[in-house]
Scaffold this motif. Sequence first.
Motif, PDB file in Angstrom:
ATOM      1  N   LEU A 138     -20.955 -38.074  19.324  1.00  0.00           N
ATOM      2  CA  LEU A 138     -21.024 -37.044  20.364  1.00  0.00           C
ATOM      3  C   LEU A 138     -20.477 -37.611  21.673  1.00  0.00           C
ATOM      4  CD1 LEU A 138     -24.440 -35.234  19.875  1.00  0.00           C
ATOM      5  CD2 LEU A 138     -22.156 -34.344  19.475  1.00  0.00           C
TER       6      LEU A 138
ATOM      7  N   GLY B 297     -25.829 -28.187  25.040  1.00  0.00           N
ATOM      8  CA  GLY B 297     -26.611 -28.451  23.836  1.00  0.00           C
ATOM      9  C   GLY B 297     -26.191 -27.596  22.653  1.00  0.00           C
ATOM     10  N   GLN B 298     -25.701 -26.395  22.922  1.00  0.00           N
ATOM     11  CA  GLN B 298     -25.271 -25.534  21.819  1.00  0.00           C
ATOM     12  C   GLN B 298     -24.050 -26.123  21.115  1.00  0.00           C
ATOM     13  OE1 GLN B 298     -26.665 -22.535  20.597  1.00  0.00           O
ATOM     14  NE2 GLN B 298     -28.359 -23.407  21.748  1.00  0.00           N
TER      15      GLN B 298
ATOM     16  N   ASP C 178     -15.736 -35.236  11.729  1.00  0.00           N
ATOM     17  CA  ASP C 178     -16.434 -34.138  11.074  1.00  0.00           C
ATOM     18  C   ASP C 178     -17.192 -34.642   9.857  1.00  0.00           C
ATOM     19  OD1 ASP C 178     -15.671 -32.355  12.907  1.00  0.00           O
ATOM     20  OD2 ASP C 178     -13.979 -31.538  11.794  1.00  0.00           O
TER      21      ASP C 178
ATOM     22  N   ASN D  62     -31.984 -27.406  20.654  1.00  0.00           N
ATOM     23  CA  ASN D  62     -30.630 -26.883  20.462  1.00  0.00           C
ATOM     24  C   ASN D  62     -30.484 -26.007  19.228  1.00  0.00           C
ATOM     25  OD1 ASN D  62     -29.888 -28.165  22.753  1.00  0.00           O
ATOM     26  ND2 ASN D  62     -28.913 -29.895  21.739  1.00  0.00           N
TER      27      ASN D  62
ATOM     28  N   ARG E 186     -20.314 -36.472  11.022  1.00  0.00           N
ATOM     29  CA  ARG E 186     -21.347 -35.570  11.536  1.00  0.00           C
ATOM     30  C   ARG E 186     -22.067 -34.833  10.420  1.00  0.00           C
ATOM     31  NH1 ARG E 186     -17.689 -33.567  16.477  1.00  0.00           N
ATOM     32  NH2 ARG E 186     -18.295 -35.157  17.985  1.00  0.00           N
ATOM     33  N   THR E 187     -21.379 -34.599   9.301  1.00  0.00           N
ATOM     34  CA  THR E 187     -22.109 -33.957   8.203  1.00  0.00           C
ATOM     35  C   THR E 187     -23.051 -34.945   7.523  1.00  0.00           C
ATOM     36  OG1 THR E 187     -20.316 -34.441   6.670  1.00  0.00           O
ATOM     37  CG2 THR E 187     -20.304 -32.279   7.690  1.00  0.00           C
TER      38      THR E 187
ATOM     39  N   LEU F 160     -18.689 -19.266  15.425  1.00  0.00           N
ATOM     40  CA  LEU F 160     -19.997 -18.930  14.856  1.00  0.00           C
ATOM     41  C   LEU F 160     -21.130 -19.133  15.845  1.00  0.00           C
ATOM     42  CD1 LEU F 160     -19.457 -20.697  11.434  1.00  0.00           C
ATOM     43  CD2 LEU F 160     -19.516 -18.247  11.827  1.00  0.00           C
ATOM     44  N   VAL F 161     -20.967 -20.065  16.766  1.00  0.00           N
ATOM     45  CA  VAL F 161     -22.092 -20.399  17.640  1.00  0.00           C
ATOM     46  C   VAL F 161     -21.850 -19.965  19.082  1.00  0.00           C
ATOM     47  CG1 VAL F 161     -23.470 -22.295  18.563  1.00  0.00           C
ATOM     48  CG2 VAL F 161     -22.747 -22.329  16.178  1.00  0.00           C
TER      49      VAL F 161
ATOM     50  N   PHE G   1     -29.813 -22.286  17.563  1.00  0.00           N
ATOM     51  CA  PHE G   1     -28.897 -21.228  17.991  1.00  0.00           C
ATOM     52  C   PHE G   1     -29.696 -19.947  18.226  1.00  0.00           C
ATOM     53  CE2 PHE G   1     -26.306 -23.770  14.850  1.00  0.00           C
ATOM     54  CZ  PHE G   1     -25.879 -24.653  15.827  1.00  0.00           C
TER      55      PHE G   1
ATOM     56  N   HIS H 237     -29.018 -16.933  18.884  1.00  0.00           N
ATOM     57  CA  HIS H 237     -28.565 -15.620  18.407  1.00  0.00           C
ATOM     58  C   HIS H 237     -28.735 -15.461  16.908  1.00  0.00           C
ATOM     59  CE1 HIS H 237     -25.334 -18.352  17.688  1.00  0.00           C
ATOM     60  NE2 HIS H 237     -24.613 -17.456  17.056  1.00  0.00           N
TER      61      HIS H 237
ATOM     62  N   GLU I  35     -23.352 -29.287  21.026  1.00  0.00           N
ATOM     63  CA  GLU I  35     -23.788 -30.499  20.333  1.00  0.00           C
ATOM     64  C   GLU I  35     -24.571 -30.158  19.075  1.00  0.00           C
ATOM     65  OE1 GLU I  35     -25.780 -32.686  23.378  1.00  0.00           O
ATOM     66  OE2 GLU I  35     -23.884 -33.348  24.258  1.00  0.00           O
ATOM     67  N   GLY I  36     -25.452 -29.157  19.192  1.00  0.00           N
ATOM     68  CA  GLY I  36     -26.199 -28.738  18.013  1.00  0.00           C
ATOM     69  C   GLY I  36     -25.261 -28.328  16.905  1.00  0.00           C
ATOM     70  N   SER I  37     -24.213 -27.626  17.289  1.00  0.00           N
ATOM     71  CA  SER I  37     -23.254 -27.160  16.304  1.00  0.00           C
ATOM     72  C   SER I  37     -22.452 -28.309  15.703  1.00  0.00           C
ATOM     73  CB  SER I  37     -22.336 -26.139  16.969  1.00  0.00           C
ATOM     74  OG  SER I  37     -21.289 -25.821  16.133  1.00  0.00           O
ATOM     75  N   HIS I  38     -22.063 -29.281  16.559  1.00  0.00           N
ATOM     76  CA  HIS I  38     -21.324 -30.431  16.030  1.00  0.00           C
ATOM     77  C   HIS I  38     -22.175 -31.228  15.049  1.00  0.00           C
ATOM     78  CE1 HIS I  38     -17.857 -29.730  18.317  1.00  0.00           C
ATOM     79  NE2 HIS I  38     -18.322 -30.117  19.481  1.00  0.00           N
ATOM     80  N   THR I  39     -23.474 -31.344  15.347  1.00  0.00           N
ATOM     81  CA  THR I  39     -24.282 -32.201  14.483  1.00  0.00           C
ATOM     82  C   THR I  39     -24.507 -31.582  13.119  1.00  0.00           C
ATOM     83  OG1 THR I  39     -26.254 -31.291  15.481  1.00  0.00           O
ATOM     84  CG2 THR I  39     -25.539 -33.431  16.265  1.00  0.00           C
ATOM     85  N   ILE I  40     -24.297 -30.280  12.942  1.00  0.00           N
ATOM     86  CA  ILE I  40     -24.351 -29.784  11.574  1.00  0.00           C
ATOM     87  C   ILE I  40     -22.942 -29.734  10.978  1.00  0.00           C
ATOM     88  CG2 ILE I  40     -26.528 -28.541  11.736  1.00  0.00           C
ATOM     89  CD1 ILE I  40     -24.871 -25.977  11.997  1.00  0.00           C
ATOM     90  N   GLY I  41     -22.015 -30.426  11.652  1.00  0.00           N
ATOM     91  CA  GLY I  41     -20.712 -30.643  11.025  1.00  0.00           C
ATOM     92  C   GLY I  41     -19.679 -29.563  11.290  1.00  0.00           C
ATOM     93  N   LEU I  42     -20.018 -28.579  12.129  1.00  0.00           N
ATOM     94  CA  LEU I  42     -19.014 -27.556  12.422  1.00  0.00           C
ATOM     95  C   LEU I  42     -17.950 -28.146  13.341  1.00  0.00           C
ATOM     96  CD1 LEU I  42     -21.309 -24.467  12.992  1.00  0.00           C
ATOM     97  CD2 LEU I  42     -19.675 -24.770  11.148  1.00  0.00           C
ATOM     98  N   GLY I  43     -16.698 -27.887  13.040  1.00  0.00           N
ATOM     99  CA  GLY I  43     -15.612 -28.370  13.869  1.00  0.00           C
ATOM    100  C   GLY I  43     -15.391 -27.438  15.048  1.00  0.00           C
TER     101      GLY I  43
ATOM    102  N   PHE J  64     -32.614 -33.107  18.717  1.00  0.00           N
ATOM    103  CA  PHE J  64     -32.558 -33.308  20.164  1.00  0.00           C
ATOM    104  C   PHE J  64     -33.911 -33.047  20.809  1.00  0.00           C
ATOM    105  CE2 PHE J  64     -28.458 -31.983  18.646  1.00  0.00           C
ATOM    106  CZ  PHE J  64     -27.551 -32.792  19.306  1.00  0.00           C
TER     107      PHE J  64
ATOM    108  N   VAL K 129     -19.839 -25.395   6.288  1.00  0.00           N
ATOM    109  CA  VAL K 129     -19.310 -26.752   6.213  1.00  0.00           C
ATOM    110  C   VAL K 129     -19.343 -27.277   4.775  1.00  0.00           C
ATOM    111  CG1 VAL K 129     -19.555 -29.102   7.052  1.00  0.00           C
ATOM    112  CG2 VAL K 129     -20.067 -27.181   8.556  1.00  0.00           C
TER     113      VAL K 129
ATOM    114  N   ARG L  19     -33.178 -27.890   9.886  1.00  0.00           N
ATOM    115  CA  ARG L  19     -31.755 -27.548   9.951  1.00  0.00           C
ATOM    116  C   ARG L  19     -30.887 -28.758   9.646  1.00  0.00           C
ATOM    117  NH1 ARG L  19     -29.108 -25.447  15.481  1.00  0.00           N
ATOM    118  NH2 ARG L  19     -29.372 -27.634  16.060  1.00  0.00           N
TER     119      ARG L  19
END
Lengths: 258, 442
Positions: free
Chosen positions: A68, B336-337, A91, A105, A94-95, B354-355, A107, A109, B339-347, A101, A123, A167
């Motif tokens: 990060l 944070g949004q 990528d 963090n 990260r997977t 999506l986020v 989502f 929505h 980063e949260g998204s990156h940590t689940i591997g989304l590019g 955190f 992913v 998650r």
Amino acid sequence: MSEEINTSQLVSAATSEQMIEINKMNKWYGDFHVLKDINLTVHKGERFVICGPSGSGKSTLIRCINALEEHQEGDIIVDGIKLGKNLKNLDHIRTEVGMVFQNFNLFPHLTILENLTLGPIWVRKMAKADAVETAMMYLERVKISEQANKYPGQLSGGQQQRVAIARSLCMSPKIMLFDEPTSALDPEMIKEVLDVMVELADTGMTMIVVTHEMGFAKTIADEVIFMDAGDIVERNKPEAFFGNPEHERTQQFLNQIL
Amino acid sequence: MAIITKEKSPDRPAPLSETTPLGWLRINLFSSTFNTGLTLIMLFIVYLTISGVFAWGYLDATFVADKRRECYDNSLTGACWAGVIAWLDNIFYGRYPRDELWRVNLGGVLLVLWMAPLWMSRVKAKVLVGASVIIFYPFLAGYIFTGGDKSWFMQFMVSGAILAFIINMLNMLSGLIENTSFAKFLFKLSGQVEASDKTQRNLLYGVLFAAFIVIFAIQSSWTVTEVSWTKWGGLFLTLVISGIGIASSLPLGIVLALGRRSKLPVVRVLSTGFIEIFRSVPLITVLFMATTMFPLFMPEGFFLNKLVQGIISVVLFNACYMAEIVRAGLQAIPKGQFEGSHTIGLGYWGTMGLVIMPQALKHMIPNIVGNIIGLLKDTTLVSIIGLFDILGMLRSISKDIPWLGLHKEPLVFGAILFFIICFSMSKYSRHLESKLSAGNKR
Ligand SMILES: Nc1ncnc2c1ncn2[C@@H]1O[C@H](COP(=O)(O)OP(=O)(O)O)[C@@H](O)[C@H]1O
Ligand SMILES: [Mg+2]
């Protein structure tokens, strides 16, 4: 509890596969030298707890492991892959590395269930039904499955943090990083999150946890690391670390938080 | 007085001002002699204005007449609506051939039907519906409005559009009647509910392909006579220009905004430059540039008609405003949004699509609708480059021999039309906001 620690140490000794290797790593924010010559090796199944005063670079360190943040000097090798500019590698790493955190963090929505299935579906390219099944399993494990169709904003802090852990787990990571997962929580919620983390540790997950919860550290940590002003000042087994710290700075710090 | 109450205090009714309109009136309008006086004076002014307008627009107005003279014979002080009424077709359709007006109406009806499922909570797959409108409708409508011979490409797209429309309608029906998507309904009909994903997918593609062939065969013999764009006009033209403007300026604006935030210096500088240049000139200038300067830069023999030039100007101009709205929306999303998204591997694209965007767009709705309303009103400027949009039409009434000099009534009529359209849009945006925020409580 001591039995569990022993068995897991056996596991880590038997498969001393290196998950994370950090060599002479340096990082600057502009002119500010945040991390100085960091060396750290984490084997499969090992659990490290990092503590230290605010601003000492704990978050920065684990955020570097997850790419990060970029580091400027030295090497970070995660799961056999060297971190660098290569985006594909990023990528992939990260997977394989989950991160939790301080402020969740999640989502806002998406519903809890959608939060959990987003990564697996997009992913990992999992079929939706399978992703939902996995997600429900992990929600069950963090004891929150009845909230699956609510939105994050409708849950308490402790519940949100457990969702955040679930998650990450849905991506079946090899390593889990935690950055002060309980410090934004009200006292009565801290335990429910720590319980989940202890359970996770019992499954043999490789974990690096930044936390000041010393009871928790004693329970799960193979080693405790103390950081100050960008240096790793001391690392030791929990009993030794809390019993008779070598450095004066560690001593001072422990006096403050205990 | 006792400080501690021993017994439970009884509930008392709320003050009058909170519950009854009368109480509200007393507190807000008649609280003192001075305020009462002010209120009465204001009421009197309002009365004078309204009664004046009412007398001019309705009581003394002439609705049936053949020329302006007859209006004057009827009443000197009233409005002459007869002129507007005589020109209604022109105001709505411009000089579109009178025998072919059904085509414009058909285009409108198709659009309304196509979008209707978006407002129905029981209908599934709304994203697909929305995407199909943006991708296919322009081709179908484009052909219906222009007519003439179809190129292979147009044949292909028109068939696709018809297929998409039919599926959309079936999906709407199966949603309303069976409460499932059309695909699920199809599997049920063919007894394939339990079948594997692959069988189901093959079945779906098979049906779509067969339907496409049939539609293609049928539409190839269907033609409508050609209507040149020079005959388009009135509200129809305004809606065509602003419709294309709305549908393409938002996607383009998103691209520009992402470009402006990009890590790649070339992309960033180009996007920023583009946005800043277009935002610092008035639309009127852009329109003039498009018609006078643009052809100079183009290769010999390359020719864009005025309508296309106008549309391109409106689109580019508004895309830049959209881009800034989108950028502001993106900035409101906490780090944070990402980063949260990156940590689940989304590019990058996964994170954005999506986020980040779904959250950002929700915040941007009021500004986007504001911009769309502005766009709709701004398109009237195209009358400057000689397109007869609604404003052009309204103003040509005064040059028509029987209605010579009739300025006021057409413009008032136009104002009312615009008000109705814009006001319903802003009402709808309010509704959308409250609906979306009810769905995603924070
Ligand atoms: N994005 C940033 N830009 C500049 N300085 C930063 C940034 N993030 C953190 N820092 C600084 O780096 C130091 C270490 O921060 P951090 O790793 O968050 O500390 P910790 O987590 O141990 O409290 C702090 O002094 C902080 O002010
Ligand atoms: Mg920190």
